[in-house]
Scaffold this active site. Structure first.
Site, PDB file in Angstrom:
ATOM      1  N   HIS A 188       0.789  -1.228   0.000  1.00 43.59           N
ATOM      2  CA  HIS A 188       0.000   0.000   0.000  1.00 43.59           C
ATOM      3  C   HIS A 188       0.822   1.279   0.000  1.00 43.59           C
ATOM      4  O   HIS A 188       0.323   2.318  -0.423  1.00 43.59           O
ATOM      5  CB  HIS A 188      -1.062  -0.054   1.094  1.00 43.59           C
ATOM      6  CG  HIS A 188      -2.203  -0.916   0.657  1.00 43.59           C
ATOM      7  ND1 HIS A 188      -2.240  -2.257   0.935  1.00 43.59           N
ATOM      8  CD2 HIS A 188      -3.270  -0.652  -0.127  1.00 43.59           C
ATOM      9  CE1 HIS A 188      -3.316  -2.778   0.371  1.00 43.59           C
ATOM     10  NE2 HIS A 188      -3.958  -1.824  -0.275  1.00 43.59           N
ATOM     11  N   ARG A 295     -10.962   3.180  -1.875  1.00 46.15           N
ATOM     12  CA  ARG A 295     -10.661   2.202  -0.822  1.00 46.15           C
ATOM     13  C   ARG A 295     -11.163   2.759   0.513  1.00 46.15           C
ATOM     14  O   ARG A 295     -10.426   3.415   1.250  1.00 46.15           O
ATOM     15  CB  ARG A 295      -9.151   1.950  -0.752  1.00 46.15           C
ATOM     16  CG  ARG A 295      -8.579   1.183  -1.940  1.00 46.15           C
ATOM     17  CD  ARG A 295      -7.086   0.943  -1.761  1.00 46.15           C
ATOM     18  NE  ARG A 295      -6.580  -0.114  -2.605  1.00 46.15           N
ATOM     19  CZ  ARG A 295      -6.026   0.074  -3.802  1.00 46.15           C
ATOM     20  NH1 ARG A 295      -5.918   1.293  -4.298  1.00 46.15           N
ATOM     21  NH2 ARG A 295      -5.568  -0.959  -4.502  1.00 46.15           N
ATOM     22  N   ARG A 331     -15.714   1.001  -2.569  1.00 45.37           N
ATOM     23  CA  ARG A 331     -15.593  -0.383  -2.106  1.00 45.37           C
ATOM     24  C   ARG A 331     -15.850  -0.426  -0.612  1.00 45.37           C
ATOM     25  O   ARG A 331     -15.321   0.402   0.142  1.00 45.37           O
ATOM     26  CB  ARG A 331     -14.184  -0.892  -2.407  1.00 45.37           C
ATOM     27  CG  ARG A 331     -13.934  -2.258  -1.801  1.00 45.37           C
ATOM     28  CD  ARG A 331     -12.603  -2.802  -2.200  1.00 45.37           C
ATOM     29  NE  ARG A 331     -11.507  -2.185  -1.482  1.00 45.37           N
ATOM     30  CZ  ARG A 331     -10.233  -2.439  -1.745  1.00 45.37           C
ATOM     31  NH1 ARG A 331      -9.911  -3.269  -2.717  1.00 45.37           N
ATOM     32  NH2 ARG A 331      -9.283  -1.876  -1.052  1.00 45.37           N
ATOM     33  N   GLU A 430     -11.223 -11.102  -7.446  1.00 47.77           N
ATOM     34  CA  GLU A 430      -9.827 -11.168  -7.009  1.00 47.77           C
ATOM     35  C   GLU A 430      -9.464 -12.515  -6.402  1.00 47.77           C
ATOM     36  O   GLU A 430      -8.416 -12.662  -5.797  1.00 47.77           O
ATOM     37  CB  GLU A 430      -9.457 -10.007  -6.072  1.00 47.77           C
ATOM     38  CG  GLU A 430     -10.454  -9.647  -5.018  1.00 47.77           C
ATOM     39  CD  GLU A 430     -10.118  -8.342  -4.271  1.00 47.77           C
ATOM     40  OE1 GLU A 430      -9.072  -7.736  -4.510  1.00 47.77           O
ATOM     41  OE2 GLU A 430     -10.930  -7.963  -3.416  1.00 47.77           O
ATOM     42  N   ASN A 453      -4.165  -7.211  -8.021  1.00 48.86           N
ATOM     43  CA  ASN A 453      -3.128  -7.410  -6.987  1.00 48.86           C
ATOM     44  C   ASN A 453      -3.416  -8.707  -6.232  1.00 48.86           C
ATOM     45  O   ASN A 453      -2.553  -9.567  -6.064  1.00 48.86           O
ATOM     46  CB  ASN A 453      -3.113  -6.252  -5.979  1.00 48.86           C
ATOM     47  CG  ASN A 453      -3.073  -4.898  -6.650  1.00 48.86           C
ATOM     48  OD1 ASN A 453      -2.569  -4.792  -7.758  1.00 48.86           O
ATOM     49  ND2 ASN A 453      -3.606  -3.885  -6.004  1.00 48.86           N
ATOM     50  N   ASP A 454      -4.664  -8.822  -5.781  1.00 50.76           N
ATOM     51  CA  ASP A 454      -5.026 -10.035  -5.052  1.00 50.76           C
ATOM     52  C   ASP A 454      -5.239 -11.217  -5.989  1.00 50.76           C
ATOM     53  O   ASP A 454      -4.890 -12.351  -5.649  1.00 50.76           O
ATOM     54  CB  ASP A 454      -6.279  -9.798  -4.203  1.00 50.76           C
ATOM     55  CG  ASP A 454      -5.938  -9.134  -2.875  1.00 50.76           C
ATOM     56  OD1 ASP A 454      -4.927  -9.536  -2.275  1.00 50.76           O
ATOM     57  OD2 ASP A 454      -6.650  -8.213  -2.461  1.00 50.76           O
ATOM     58  N   ARG A 464       1.614 -11.031  -2.058  1.00 51.47           N
ATOM     59  CA  ARG A 464       1.817  -9.737  -2.720  1.00 51.47           C
ATOM     60  C   ARG A 464       2.680  -8.791  -1.904  1.00 51.47           C
ATOM     61  O   ARG A 464       3.222  -7.816  -2.423  1.00 51.47           O
ATOM     62  CB  ARG A 464       0.465  -9.075  -3.025  1.00 51.47           C
ATOM     63  CG  ARG A 464      -0.332  -8.738  -1.808  1.00 51.47           C
ATOM     64  CD  ARG A 464      -1.707  -8.204  -2.142  1.00 51.47           C
ATOM     65  NE  ARG A 464      -1.714  -6.771  -2.301  1.00 51.47           N
ATOM     66  CZ  ARG A 464      -2.828  -6.036  -2.382  1.00 51.47           C
ATOM     67  NH1 ARG A 464      -4.009  -6.618  -2.386  1.00 51.47           N
ATOM     68  NH2 ARG A 464      -2.769  -4.737  -2.508  1.00 51.47           N
ATOM     69  N   CYS A 501      -9.233  -2.701 -11.497  1.00 52.43           N
ATOM     70  CA  CYS A 501      -8.826  -1.634 -10.577  1.00 52.43           C
ATOM     71  C   CYS A 501      -7.540  -1.992  -9.836  1.00 52.43           C
ATOM     72  O   CYS A 501      -7.060  -1.223  -9.022  1.00 52.43           O
ATOM     73  CB  CYS A 501      -9.940  -1.295  -9.597  1.00 52.43           C
ATOM     74  SG  CYS A 501     -10.383  -2.660  -8.521  1.00 52.43           S
TER      75      CYS A 501
HETATM   76  C1  PEP Z   1      -6.519  -5.564  -5.748  1.00 52.18           C
HETATM   77  O1  PEP Z   1      -6.426  -6.527  -4.983  1.00 52.18           O
HETATM   78  O2  PEP Z   1      -6.076  -5.571  -6.921  1.00 52.18           O
HETATM   79  C2  PEP Z   1      -7.169  -4.315  -5.303  1.00 52.18           C
HETATM   80  C3  PEP Z   1      -7.431  -3.355  -6.153  1.00 52.18           C
HETATM   81  O3  PEP Z   1      -7.470  -4.191  -3.984  1.00 52.18           O
HETATM   82  P1  PEP Z   1      -6.367  -3.902  -2.822  1.00 52.18           P
HETATM   83  O4  PEP Z   1      -5.070  -3.595  -3.522  1.00 52.18           O
HETATM   84  O5  PEP Z   1      -6.855  -2.762  -2.026  1.00 52.18           O
HETATM   85  O6  PEP Z   1      -6.369  -5.199  -2.097  1.00 52.18           O
HETATM   86 MG    MG Z   2      -7.651  -6.560  -3.183  1.00 57.20          MG
END
Ligand code: PEP
Ligand code: MG
Length: 551
Positions: A188, A295, A331, A430, A453-454, A464, A501
């Site tokens: 993050h 977020r 979200r 995800e 990402n997830d 990650r 996203c």
């Molecule tokens: C993701 O997982 O790609 C996502 C956009 O959510 P976060 O990065 O907040 O888990």
């Molecule tokens: Mg995520």
């Protein structure tokens, strides 16, 4: 010349002094003191300083965020001088002959516990205010700078990694760049850096050590280099790059106001990812056409207790109204794993990424979920709000979320509170499970948004957050790209739209693939909007079947 090599995670070249982030230690031991009057004087000074800071914040808020937050800071300022609170600290000092820090911490904790035990919900919520004020007084006693950075000039902020809650405290105007010894591209801090357009490097390792505090350095967020004492040739290379960077920004400015359309006429929604209402300024400056991911958990991370419905409503309303009828996808709470919020008292888990996180927390805590949904629906009366649920694996979860929405809508209707009954509902794709049941999920919702990402983490079984997985964490992996295609086909079959996203959405080398997959929306950090628009306008959108997908 000293060269420290890491991984560039947010582009840009900057030059400035290295500044090592100091993590406050609130584990304060009790020490006996000889000069009690001196400790008392220190408390008075810290209280006065805190109160002055809070009045300045209140004035700033009145100009920038409105009356409600301003009044809150004024109340905090007054609490610094509250008779009972001051007396409790003094009594602790007299009884224990102890250090000022210990007395303030203990008295603050007692006060917070007293409020927390009250029957009245309003008074209970004051417990968080006491904790906030106490922390500020402690920071002043311990010489911890406001905003985390004790420097007049902007700095390159160095740390191992920063927790999302720590990044929230930082005075961003003082940060030229982030230099992290650990961290990862999908962590993050990196995401925040890209949102703010701040150059960042992670994985710099032990060579970036505190003895370098204050030394001037160049940081290149593209190549992942931190350079001290550069030779003339290197200085020239950096200067050329900075000049190019300036020219690129000017060129990108020309993209403002242009349509996000391919050469063959396909329109793509280019939206932005944000973490808090203030990020809307960056969205507008970069001409984002909507918010593809707000977020909302950052509102929870910024607090020391559950944010009230009213507080959340004001934040969502601010974004919805500021976006002038453009879509704002918010979200619902996505905490757990790397985003820990103390007051949720989440159990320690062996594998938090696979534990009780995101939608699981909301479904397990209907009151917390209901409060957020009420705030979201109330905000829907002020703009084009859409609600999105994270980490979905099963159809029953979506049905349960929708039931919670129905209940909240019925409540608001009965109370005569305005909201948009047509508010769109979407889910994040995800998890591999959500890909396999995508056809059924698509029937339940208005849209999909892929959290790459997830999705990459869970599809490839790669953490990650870890920065040493290297080539194994490969978001370009055919499994990830085919998963995207399967989700897109499932959505389109039911007449629904699909976006991305996750951070991959801004990867220009994959734009052609995304267009071939049939992605309708890309939500990226604000600083990535104009380069993406430029690339879209130079592309041809040729869709293909799953079998023909090049990956
Ligand atoms: C993701 O997982 O790609 C996502 C956009 O959510 P976060 O990065 O907040 O888990
Ligand atoms: Mg995520």
């Amino acid at each position: 010349m000293v060269l420290i090599q890491g991984k560039g995670v947010s582009k840009g070249v900057v030059r400035g002094p290295l500044y090592f982030f100091q993590r406050p230690n609130y584990d304060i031991p009790k020490t006996k003191v000889a000069d009690l009057d001196a400790e008392k004087a220190r408390v008075v000074e810290a209280r006065e300083k805190s109160s002055a800071q809070l009045y300045v914040l209140a004035d700033k808020c009145r100009e920038e965020a409105g009356e409600e937050s301003a009044v809150l800071f004024e109340t905090h300022a007054m609490f610094c001088d509250d008779d009972d609170y001051v007396e409790a600290i003094e009594t602790m000092l007299n009884d224990e002959s102890c250090n000022a820090e210990y007395a303030v911490k203990e008295a603050g904790e007692q006060f917070a516990a007293m409020f927390a035990a009250m029957d009245d919900a309003y008074m209970r919520a004051r417990s968080a205010d006491v904790k906030d004020v106490t922390q500020r007084i402690l920071n002043n006693l311990m010489g911890i700078a406001e905003g985390g950075i004790d420097s007049e000039e902007p700095v390159i902020l160095c740390a191992d990694d920063l927790a999302p809650s720590e990044t929230l405290q930082l005075d961003k105007s003082k940060i030229l760049g982030f230099a992290l010894t650990a961290g990862s591209s999908n962590g993050h801090t990196a995401i925040l850096a890209r949102t703010m357009g701040i150059p960042a490097i992670c994985g710099l390792g032990a060579e970036l050590k505190e003895t370098l505090q204050g030394r001037m350095a160049y940081l290149d967020g593209e190549t992942g280099k931190v350079v001290l004492d550069p030779d003339n040739l290197t200085i020239q290379t950096f200067k050329d790059k900075m000049e190019k960077q300036k020219k690129f920004k000017e060129l990108m400015a020309e993209m403002k106001g242009k349509e996000d359309v391919t050469l063959d006429g396909r329109h793509i929604n280019v939206y932005c990812n944000i973490g808090n209402p203030d990020d809307v300024t960056a969205v507008k400056n970069n001409d984002g056409q909507g918010i593809g991911l707000f977020r909302s958990e950052f509102l929870y991370l910024a607090e020391t207790d559950y944010p009230s419905e009213e507080k959340q409503f004001q934040a969502y309303k601010k974004v919805a109204a500021a976006m002038d009828g453009k879509r704002v996808i918010i979200r619902t709470l996505d905490i757990g794993a790397d985003k820990q919020v103390e007051y949720f008292h989440l159990k320690k888990e062996e594998n938090p990424a696979m534990g009780v996180r995101a939608i699981r927390i909301c479904l397990n805590n209907p009151d917390v979920f209901r409060t957020q949904l009420r705030a979201l629906y109330r905000a829907s009366a002020y703009g084009k709000v859409a609600i999105m649920f994270p980490m979905i694996t099963s159809v029953w979860e979506v049905k349960e979320c929708k039931r919670a929405c129905e209940k909240v809508m019925a409540e608001l209707k009965a109370e005569g509170i305005p909201f948009n009954e047509e508010t769109e509902i979407g889910i994040m794709i995800e998890t591999p499970a959500s890909i396999f049941v995508a056809p059924e999920l698509a029937e339940e919702v208005d849209f999909f948004s892929v959290g790459t990402n997830d999705l990459t983490q869970y599809t490839l079984a790669c953490d990650r957050q870890a920065n040493d997985l290297g080539k194994f964490f490969d978001a370009h992996h055919p499994a990830v790209l085919r998963a995207l295609k399967m989700a897109a086909d499932a959505a389109h079959e039911k007449g629904k739209w699909i976006g991305i996203c996750g951070e991959l959405g801004a990867d220009l080398s994959l734009l052609e693939t995304f267009l071939a997959i049939g992605i309708d929306e890309l939500s990226v950090s604000p600083s990535a909007v104009l380069p993406l628009r430029d690339a879209i306008r130079k592309s041809i959108a040729k869709t293909c079947t799953l079998d023909a997908l090049k990956c």
